[in-house]
Design an enzyme around this catalytic site. Structure first.
Site: not given
Lengths: 227, 80
Positions: A85, A201, A203
């Protein structure tokens, strides 16, 4: 395996990344942007967020910070670097991956789950991944990937496109493109494939009860590839 | 001396903000607009009195930070 996550002023996904890396077995260290030297690492991560409040252009200020000299040297000597990002925006501003990220086509901040197709598995990030389509999360205002025609030709000739926005079956088309990115590009490599920048993302997808598990698949596979 | 720099998007780069401004102007009755392109303007006061040196300095700033040459052009204007 050792990893380092760089925290810039305005990073806000740095701790999520720390949790994810640690969960899957990395010994992770947090590194402040004003430091000069990187701890010994097998992987450097530039996390998501809004470094320097997105002033001037997203990632432009962070790309000039002190630690970035070391990150650039690390990348140039073949070290693994991943930008997620805002981290992707910092990578393009630092010139580590080609192109730029423009404002989303319809001027909206987009926050939703998307599917991405993994195109190139001949690299440390995606080698041996047993899925072709992954569900990740995106949250960005400037994720509209753009590059010149000459750059695009070079990127395609060198197989530098890492992931494409697609539907759950892996079809890429304009309808599924969330932000206007050229060719539905969601992530790209440098020429040598040791630097990966991507808008989604992973994560945020590491727990079935919170989100999903495709991030877990990605991180487990990455750790195995680095070992 | 003060040196100004104008950063504009290159011709083939989509400018959604410019488009929306154009449409809004249209809605307000300004119907004679062909196109709107939005850019950035910097006024930089440099510790340099030689106009050529001052201009060169700001040009270097444009190349290294103020503009992203993949998508933007810059133009330098001497002010005073």
């Amino acid at each position: 395996m050792k990893s380092s996550v760089i925290t810039f002023p305005g990073s806000n996904c740095d701790r999520d990344m720390d949790v994810a890396l640690t969960k899957f077995g990395f010994k992770n260290k947090m590194v402040w942007h004003d430091d000069q030297e990187l701890p010994k690492s097998d992987l450097i991560v530039l996390p998501g967020g809004f470094s320097y409040g997105d002033y001037l252009r997203c990632g432009s200020m962070a790309s000039k910070s002190k630690i970035m000299h070391s990150v650039i040297n690390f990348a140039k000597s073949g070290g693994l670097v991943m930008g997620i990002c805002n981290g992707f925006q910092i990578l393009v501003e630092a010139g580590l991956v080609p192109g730029v990220l423009l404002r989303n086509k319809y001027l909206q901040f987009i926050c939703k789950n998307v599917h991405v197709k993994v195109d190139n598995k001949e690299n440390t990030f995606f080698k041996n991944l047993d899925k072709q389509v992954l569900e990740f999360h995106i949250a960005h205002n400037e994720g509209n990937y753009f590059c010149t025609n000459d750059q695009l030709k070079e990127i395609e000739d060198n197989n530098q496109i890492a992931i494409y926005y697609c539907d759950q079956n892996g079809n890429t088309n304009d309808q599924i493109n969330p932000n206007g990115s050229i060719k539905n590009i969601a992530g790209i490599f440098n020429k040598e494939k040791n630097v990966l920048g991507m808008m989604p993302h992973p994560e945020r997808m590491i727990d079935e009860s919170l989100s999903g598990e495709d991030g877990s698949i990605f991180f487990k596979n990455l750790l195995n590839n680095i070992k | 001396m003060k040196v100004s720099a104008i950063i504009t998007l290159k011709k083939d780069v989509l400018d959604p903000q410019g488009k929306v401004i154009h449409e809004t102007l249209d809605g307000m009755g300004f119907n004679s607009v062909n196109e709107v392109r939005q850019g950035k303007y910097f006024e930089i006061d440099v510790k340099e009195n030689d106009p050529k040196k001052a201009k060169d300095l700001v040009e270097n700033m444009c190349k290294k930070l103020l503009a992203n040459l993949v998508i933007e052009n810059y133009k330098i204007i001497e002010t005073q």
